[in-house]
Write a protein that holds these residues in place. Structure first.
Motif, PDB file in Angstrom:
ATOM      1  N   GLY A 109       0.848  -1.201   0.000  1.00 36.80           N
ATOM      2  CA  GLY A 109       0.000   0.000   0.000  1.00 36.80           C
ATOM      3  C   GLY A 109       0.879   1.246   0.000  1.00 36.80           C
ATOM      4  N   GLN A 118      -1.537   7.263   1.865  1.00 35.69           N
ATOM      5  CA  GLN A 118      -1.040   8.324   2.761  1.00 35.69           C
ATOM      6  C   GLN A 118       0.121   7.842   3.622  1.00 35.69           C
ATOM      7  N   CYS A 149       1.460  -5.852  -6.182  1.00 32.62           N
ATOM      8  CA  CYS A 149       1.045  -6.912  -5.250  1.00 32.62           C
ATOM      9  C   CYS A 149      -0.380  -6.633  -4.793  1.00 32.62           C
ATOM     10  N   ILE A 163      -3.236  -7.510  -2.744  1.00 30.54           N
ATOM     11  CA  ILE A 163      -3.279  -8.333  -1.528  1.00 30.54           C
ATOM     12  C   ILE A 163      -4.504  -9.249  -1.455  1.00 30.54           C
ATOM     13  N   THR A 164      -5.487  -9.032  -2.335  1.00 26.30           N
ATOM     14  CA  THR A 164      -6.660  -9.923  -2.329  1.00 26.30           C
ATOM     15  C   THR A 164      -6.344 -11.262  -3.018  1.00 26.30           C
ATOM     16  N   CYS A 171       0.131  -1.216   4.791  1.00 29.95           N
ATOM     17  CA  CYS A 171      -0.723  -0.016   4.777  1.00 29.95           C
ATOM     18  C   CYS A 171      -1.816  -0.155   3.732  1.00 29.95           C
ATOM     19  N   ALA A 172      -1.834  -1.257   2.989  1.00 26.89           N
ATOM     20  CA  ALA A 172      -2.842  -1.441   1.936  1.00 26.89           C
ATOM     21  C   ALA A 172      -4.195  -1.687   2.580  1.00 26.89           C
ATOM     22  N   THR A 228     -10.201   2.102   2.372  1.00 24.70           N
ATOM     23  CA  THR A 228     -10.358   3.081   3.454  1.00 24.70           C
ATOM     24  C   THR A 228     -11.575   4.002   3.298  1.00 24.70           C
ATOM     25  N   ILE A 269     -10.305  -6.965   0.782  1.00 21.47           N
ATOM     26  CA  ILE A 269      -9.046  -6.221   0.972  1.00 21.47           C
ATOM     27  C   ILE A 269      -8.659  -6.185   2.456  1.00 21.47           C
ATOM     28  N   ILE A 310      -1.727  -2.253   9.967  1.00 23.45           N
ATOM     29  CA  ILE A 310      -2.382  -1.030  10.462  1.00 23.45           C
ATOM     30  C   ILE A 310      -3.895  -1.233  10.530  1.00 23.45           C
ATOM     31  N   SER A 311      -4.464  -0.853  11.665  1.00 21.06           N
ATOM     32  CA  SER A 311      -5.918  -0.953  11.832  1.00 21.06           C
ATOM     33  C   SER A 311      -6.471   0.376  12.361  1.00 21.06           C
ATOM     34  N   THR A 312      -7.661   0.343  12.920  1.00 20.55           N
ATOM     35  CA  THR A 312      -8.423   1.579  13.106  1.00 20.55           C
ATOM     36  C   THR A 312      -9.164   1.657  14.438  1.00 20.55           C
ATOM     37  N   TYR A 355     -16.810  -1.166   7.371  1.00 21.68           N
ATOM     38  CA  TYR A 355     -15.370  -0.893   7.394  1.00 21.68           C
ATOM     39  C   TYR A 355     -14.759  -1.392   8.708  1.00 21.68           C
ATOM     40  N   THR A 361      -4.921   3.086  14.554  1.00 18.76           N
ATOM     41  CA  THR A 361      -4.778   4.527  14.527  1.00 18.76           C
ATOM     42  C   THR A 361      -6.113   5.190  14.175  1.00 18.76           C
ATOM     43  N   SER A 362      -6.100   6.512  13.934  1.00 16.25           N
ATOM     44  CA  SER A 362      -7.376   7.233  13.807  1.00 16.25           C
ATOM     45  C   SER A 362      -7.220   8.476  12.927  1.00 16.25           C
ATOM     46  N   GLY A 363      -8.227   8.761  12.115  1.00 14.91           N
ATOM     47  CA  GLY A 363      -8.316  10.028  11.363  1.00 14.91           C
ATOM     48  C   GLY A 363      -6.998  10.479  10.743  1.00 14.91           C
TER      49      GLY A 363
HETATM   50  N1  LIG Z   1      -7.261   7.220   6.488  1.00 14.36           N
HETATM   51  C1  LIG Z   1      -7.677   7.205   7.744  1.00 14.36           C
HETATM   52  O1  LIG Z   1      -8.287   8.167   8.223  1.00 14.36           O
HETATM   53  C2  LIG Z   1      -7.410   6.012   8.617  1.00 14.36           C
HETATM   54  C3  LIG Z   1      -7.880   6.013   9.936  1.00 14.36           C
HETATM   55  C4  LIG Z   1      -7.621   4.898  10.754  1.00 14.36           C
HETATM   56  C5  LIG Z   1      -6.907   3.829  10.244  1.00 14.36           C
HETATM   57  N2  LIG Z   1      -6.485   3.841   8.955  1.00 14.36           N
HETATM   58  C6  LIG Z   1      -5.767   2.688   8.438  1.00 14.36           C
HETATM   59  O2  LIG Z   1      -4.438   3.103   8.164  1.00 14.36           O
HETATM   60  C7  LIG Z   1      -3.927   2.388   7.033  1.00 14.36           C
HETATM   61  C8  LIG Z   1      -3.358   3.357   6.026  1.00 14.36           C
HETATM   62  O3  LIG Z   1      -4.387   4.261   5.640  1.00 14.36           O
HETATM   63  P1  LIG Z   1      -4.151   5.343   4.498  1.00 14.36           P
HETATM   64  O4  LIG Z   1      -5.003   6.519   4.840  1.00 14.36           O
HETATM   65  O5  LIG Z   1      -2.700   5.501   4.241  1.00 14.36           O
HETATM   66  O6  LIG Z   1      -4.844   4.574   3.294  1.00 14.36           O
HETATM   67  P2  LIG Z   1      -4.927   5.025   1.735  1.00 14.36           P
HETATM   68  O7  LIG Z   1      -4.320   6.372   1.574  1.00 14.36           O
HETATM   69  O8  LIG Z   1      -6.336   4.773   1.320  1.00 14.36           O
HETATM   70  O9  LIG Z   1      -3.956   3.979   1.053  1.00 14.36           O
HETATM   71  C9  LIG Z   1      -4.271   2.621   0.910  1.00 14.36           C
HETATM   72  C10 LIG Z   1      -3.468   2.089  -0.251  1.00 14.36           C
HETATM   73  O10 LIG Z   1      -3.792   0.702  -0.421  1.00 14.36           O
HETATM   74  C11 LIG Z   1      -3.967   0.474  -1.807  1.00 14.36           C
HETATM   75  N3  LIG Z   1      -4.796  -0.696  -2.064  1.00 14.36           N
HETATM   76  C12 LIG Z   1      -6.149  -0.779  -2.174  1.00 14.36           C
HETATM   77  N4  LIG Z   1      -6.509  -2.030  -2.499  1.00 14.36           N
HETATM   78  C13 LIG Z   1      -5.372  -2.756  -2.586  1.00 14.36           C
HETATM   79  C14 LIG Z   1      -5.096  -4.107  -2.904  1.00 14.36           C
HETATM   80  N5  LIG Z   1      -6.085  -4.978  -3.215  1.00 14.36           N
HETATM   81  N6  LIG Z   1      -3.816  -4.531  -2.919  1.00 14.36           N
HETATM   82  C15 LIG Z   1      -2.814  -3.676  -2.629  1.00 14.36           C
HETATM   83  N7  LIG Z   1      -3.012  -2.367  -2.333  1.00 14.36           N
HETATM   84  C16 LIG Z   1      -4.277  -1.924  -2.312  1.00 14.36           C
HETATM   85  C17 LIG Z   1      -4.648   1.743  -2.285  1.00 14.36           C
HETATM   86  O11 LIG Z   1      -4.611   1.838  -3.696  1.00 14.36           O
HETATM   87  P3  LIG Z   1      -5.810   2.642  -4.439  1.00 14.36           P
HETATM   88  O12 LIG Z   1      -5.732   4.052  -3.938  1.00 14.36           O
HETATM   89  O13 LIG Z   1      -5.446   2.457  -5.874  1.00 14.36           O
HETATM   90  O14 LIG Z   1      -7.088   1.955  -4.022  1.00 14.36           O
HETATM   91  C18 LIG Z   1      -3.795   2.792  -1.591  1.00 14.36           C
HETATM   92  O15 LIG Z   1      -2.614   3.095  -2.289  1.00 14.36           O
HETATM   93  C19 LIG Z   1      -5.074   1.516   6.553  1.00 14.36           C
HETATM   94  O16 LIG Z   1      -4.951   0.242   7.105  1.00 14.36           O
HETATM   95  C20 LIG Z   1      -6.315   2.168   7.126  1.00 14.36           C
HETATM   96  O17 LIG Z   1      -7.365   1.246   7.316  1.00 14.36           O
HETATM   97  C21 LIG Z   1      -6.705   4.915   8.138  1.00 14.36           C
END
Ligand SMILES: NC(=O)c1ccc[n+]([C@@H]2O[C@H](COP(=O)([O-])OP(=O)(O)OC[C@H]3O[C@@H](n4cnc5c(N)ncnc54)[C@H](OP(=O)(O)O)[C@@H]3O)[C@@H](O)[C@H]2O)c1
Length: 293
Positions: free
Chosen positions: A9, A13, A38, A40-41, A66-67, A70, A85, A107-109, A133, A156-158
């Motif tokens: 991933g 972000q 890669c 991941i599914t 980090c994939a 979201t 996913i 990473i989880s939420t 989610y 983590t969060s937000g």
């Molecule tokens: N964002 C938040 O506010 C938040 C809050 C709490 C926890 N988290 C957790 O923190 C982690 C990182 O979050 P983030 O905000 O960095 O997420 P993000 O910006 O949405 O990035 C996720 C990445 O995973 C990729 N992805 C999606 N499907 C995939 C697959 N099948 N195989 C491989 N890669 C895939 C996405 O590609 P595409 O963009 O092409 O789909 C994207 O590049 C996640 O586990 C999320 O659940 C996030």
């Protein structure tokens, strides 16, 4: 000693921040992959990717996943994809880690928790997700820990960062364009920038003695989304009216907990709590990236 880190991933972000932090280091080899390299599914693809890229024997490897899917509201209608996913995908990665003897930081939420909390939530609290989610991420935590004993889960969060889609960037754009915003005041959260989270993930992944299990990894303290918005516009010196609304009036498709501030108890115990208060982290972030928002 860990010599190689695989980031999955890597274009999201957190993945982008991890790559920025790890690229300059000459003590660690970095392998960065997103869905193109890669998916991941696809369990077989993940196994092949690990066979090609994970270090063996001398070259110990850690993986930071980090994939994820979201889009919290979209997940309500795309349950199968969110599960594929966030749940099965995490399980595939953990199984591949086990096969090559790699550590996994997953990473989880905070959205694994439901309602009924009013003080910072510790790792020992019982999860009770309110949304698809949240349920998919909880299932992912469980599969990751089942499939690879050397797994640490960071909740983590937000998340916000200078890139990608996030609350801070959206608010900066809307506030400048519209000058008046209604923002939810009855959900209390701990919005967390990616930089300290990435530091903690790397420290945990490379620790001389790996300590698995669930860790909470967010800023200290919490705020409502409205309070957070006010702080963003004040720090950016945007002249905008911020008025309160309720989650019910806002009517987002996915239910969210009314209070999901986390307590980083386990990170404190292992000496890895690198997070400041939510308002101090925001001030640092805006000080560094405000010109680009
Ligand atoms: N964002 C938040 O506010 C938040 C809050 C709490 C926890 N988290 C957790 O923190 C982690 C990182 O979050 P983030 O905000 O960095 O997420 P993000 O910006 O949405 O990035 C996720 C990445 O995973 C990729 N992805 C999606 N499907 C995939 C697959 N099948 N195989 C491989 N890669 C895939 C996405 O590609 P595409 O963009 O092409 O789909 C994207 O590049 C996640 O586990 C999320 O659940 C996030």
């Amino acid at each position: 000693m860990i010599e190689k880190i695989i980031i999955l991933g890597s274009k999201g972000q957190l993945g982008t921040e991890l790559c920025h932090q790890l690229e300059p280091r000459d003590d660690l080899r970095l392998v960065a992959a997103d869905v193109e390299e890669c998916d991941i599914t696809d369990g077989e693809q993940v196994r092949r990717f690990f066979a090609d890229h994970a270090g063996r024997g001398e070259e110990a490897t850690a993986v930071i996943n980090c994939a994820a899917f979201t889009a919290v509201d979209d997940a309500e209608e795309k349950r199968d994809l969110a599960m594929a996913i966030n749940a099965a995908g995490a399980g595939n990665i953990a199984a591949a880690c086990r096969d090559v003897g790699a550590r996994l930081v997953h990473i989880s939420t905070d959205f694994v928790f439901g309602d009924g909390h009013n003080s910072p939530i510790k790792e020992s609290a019982r999860p009770d997700p309110l949304s698809v989610y949240g349920a998919s991420k909880l299932a992912g935590e469980e599969l990751a820990m089942q499939n690879n004993p050397a797994t640490a889960v960071l909740r983590t969060s937000g998340l916000y960062s200078p890139w990608g889609k996030n609350f801070v960037r959206s608010i900066a754009g809307y506030a400048r364009k519209k000058g008046a915003l209604s923002v939810v005041h009855d959900q209390i959260v701990g919005p967390t920038p990616v930089a300290p989270l990435a530091e903690v993930a790397v420290e945990l992944a490379t620790a001389p003695v790996f300590m698995g299990g669930v860790y909470h990894a967010t800023v200290e303290g919490g705020c409502s989304w409205r309070e957070f918005t006010q702080a963003i516009v004040d720090l950016l010196q945007i002249d905008a009216q911020i008025s309160p609304t309720t989650a019910r009036q806002w009517g987002a498709p996915a239910k969210r907990p009314s209070y999901s501030v986390l307590d980083n108890e386990r990170l404190r115990l292992v000496g890895l709590d690198r997070f400041r208060r939510w308002d101090e982290e925001l001030e640092l972030f805006i000080g560094r990236y405000g010109d680009t928002l």
